[in-house]
Scaffold this motif. Structure first.
Motif, PDB file in Angstrom:
ATOM      1  N   LEU A 208     -28.143  84.094  21.175  1.00  0.00           N
ATOM      2  CA  LEU A 208     -27.673  85.825  20.953  1.00  0.00           C
ATOM      3  C   LEU A 208     -28.849  85.671  19.891  1.00  0.00           C
ATOM      4  O   LEU A 208     -29.162  87.199  19.717  1.00  0.00           O
ATOM      5  N   ARG A 209     -28.254  85.431  18.731  1.00  0.00           N
ATOM      6  CA  ARG A 209     -29.097  85.527  17.863  1.00  0.00           C
ATOM      7  C   ARG A 209     -30.204  85.530  18.003  1.00  0.00           C
ATOM      8  O   ARG A 209     -30.895  86.423  17.266  1.00  0.00           O
ATOM      9  N   ALA A 210     -30.984  84.657  18.315  1.00  0.00           N
ATOM     10  CA  ALA A 210     -32.567  85.301  18.381  1.00  0.00           C
ATOM     11  C   ALA A 210     -32.766  86.249  19.303  1.00  0.00           C
ATOM     12  O   ALA A 210     -33.515  87.176  18.382  1.00  0.00           O
ATOM     13  N   LEU A 211     -32.398  86.649  19.592  1.00  0.00           N
ATOM     14  CA  LEU A 211     -32.334  88.255  20.853  1.00  0.00           C
ATOM     15  C   LEU A 211     -31.644  89.060  19.551  1.00  0.00           C
ATOM     16  O   LEU A 211     -32.406  90.425  19.135  1.00  0.00           O
ATOM     17  N   GLY A 212     -30.374  89.004  18.630  1.00  0.00           N
ATOM     18  CA  GLY A 212     -30.763  90.190  16.976  1.00  0.00           C
ATOM     19  C   GLY A 212     -32.241  90.018  16.010  1.00  0.00           C
ATOM     20  O   GLY A 212     -32.393  91.014  15.909  1.00  0.00           O
ATOM     21  N   LEU A 213     -32.841  88.973  16.578  1.00  0.00           N
ATOM     22  CA  LEU A 213     -33.802  88.973  15.393  1.00  0.00           C
ATOM     23  C   LEU A 213     -35.186  89.342  16.163  1.00  0.00           C
ATOM     24  O   LEU A 213     -35.644  90.546  15.395  1.00  0.00           O
ATOM     25  N   ASN A 214     -35.217  89.697  17.664  1.00  0.00           N
ATOM     26  CA  ASN A 214     -36.186  90.402  18.393  1.00  0.00           C
ATOM     27  C   ASN A 214     -36.181  91.773  18.039  1.00  0.00           C
ATOM     28  O   ASN A 214     -36.604  91.874  18.261  1.00  0.00           O
ATOM     29  N   ARG A 215     -34.871  92.157  17.790  1.00  0.00           N
ATOM     30  CA  ARG A 215     -34.486  93.471  17.447  1.00  0.00           C
ATOM     31  C   ARG A 215     -34.205  94.033  16.397  1.00  0.00           C
ATOM     32  O   ARG A 215     -35.110  95.009  15.938  1.00  0.00           O
TER      33      ARG A 215
END
Length: 371
Positions: free
Chosen positions: A216-223
């Protein structure tokens, strides 16, 4: 009077402990740690090899539980090891350089970590546990990722996945590898491919709250990378509400990232300001230089409305520690900030800095592979 234990029996116990650590069975590993800690004092005769092995496995345990990363213990394992004995034992030499590399990695010295990992790789034939080889390749891939050497990172991560798939009960480590592969696609702006990888891994991660939160954190960084700040905010919030992520080192970083994206959307967000201060206190307590600087730059840009002198000094701290990728990312964020303020000359300067250090990082990373 306490009964004594032979070096051979103690060594066998340490092997069992080490196996639990490699398979990330934290509770059982902790039980072995307590038991073996007492048995070491009952050793019937001194054995440098067994004591060196104990010190290395103890350090590996402390890495697993984040005791080293959160500065709850001092990494004194090196002083406890007889280097002369270690260097002539292939497995101990591998572990020595592998553990030393991991310590350097957690201290943010990625080039130094890679140099130690490459020495360890020369000893890899002495490692007969396939899951340990897989873990080592994962760590190599992770290090190459941190210095933007994506070809090498992908190669090692794929080797790690192949080895993990041969073992049972290693789905979570495979998910960690897939997370990094998706992050590489994000860095290459292959956002659609990255999204498929993230969502596929996320669907498999429900039983593993630690890795679920990291995804989920990685998806946030992706965004963030796509400047979809509201979506990034939602992923960071969800990550912090998952498992014990909020209490981990990664969770401290997520808090800082959440404060950053909220302040970028609304500099007057009082909750975000308070969150930033909490994150700043957390990363300062553990001495995480990267996020100390990130918090300072967030504060300077969005609360103090930009002060060139402080921005320069904070970025210089990254250069002094050879955090070139992080320098590039933050210079790009500063450039975007000044662009939004219509201060195009400043925006151009920081964008030029971002491109310069991203290019240099690729050159420096190539050098690390040759060493």
């Amino acid at each position: 009077m306490a009964s004594s234990i032979s070096p051979e029996k103690l060594g066998a116990k340490i092997v069992e402990w080490y196996s639990c650590i490699v398979s990330r069975e934290v509770e059982q590993a902790e039980e072995y740690k307590q038991e073996i800690g007492q048995l070491v004092n009952q050793l019937e005769r001194s054995d440098e090899k067994v004591l060196s092995y104990y010190s290395l496995v103890l350090f590996r345990h402390q890495l697993l539980t984040e005791d080293v990363q959160q500065k709850r213990v001092e990494p004194t394992y090196l002083q406890a090891i007889n280097a002369e004995t270690t260097v002539y034992d292939g497995l101990l030499a591998f572990l020595y350089y592998f553990m030393s590399g991991q310590y350097e990695f957690y201290e943010g010295r990625y080039q130094s970590a890679l140099r130690l990992y490459k020495i360890a790789e020369q000893k890899i034939d002495h490692v007969h546990d396939q899951s340990e080889k897989a873990e080592f390749y994962f760590r190599l891939g992770e290090s190459y990722f941190r210095i933007d050497q994506y070809t090498f990172a992908v190669s090692y991560l794929e080797q790690a996945i192949d080895l993990f798939e041969e073992q049972q009960f290693y789905l979570e480590r495979i998910l960690n590898c897939r997370l990094l592969l998706a992050a590489i696609k994000t860095e290459l702006n292959l956002f659609d491919e990255a999204e498929k990888e993230y969502q596929s891994a996320l669907a498999d991660a429900t039983p593993y709250p630690t890795t679920h939160a990291l995804l989920l954190r990685a998806l946030g960084l992706n965004r963030v990378r796509q400047r979809k700040l509201y979506e990034a905010e939602m992923y960071f919030v969800e990550a912090l509400a998952t498992g014990e992520h909020a209490q981990s080192i990664a969770g401290m970083k997520t808090m800082a990232d959440l404060a950053n994206v909220r302040l970028r959307q609304n500099p007057n967000n009082e909750q975000a300001i308070a969150l930033l201060q909490e994150a700043k206190a957390g990363v300062t307590a553990i001495g995480n230089e990267e996020y100390i600087v990130r918090c300072a730059i967030t504060e300077t840009l969005y609360i103090n409305e930009g002060r060139d002198e402080r921005l320069t000094s904070e970025l210089q701290r990254l250069l002094e520690r050879e955090f070139y990728t992080e320098y590039s990312e933050l210079a790009e964020e500063i450039a975007e900030y000044y662009k939004q303020q219509s201060l195009f000359e400043k925006a151009f300067y920081y964008m030029k800095e971002a491109l310069h250090y991203r290019t240099n990082m690729k050159i420096l990373g190539s050098g690390a592979e040759q060493q």
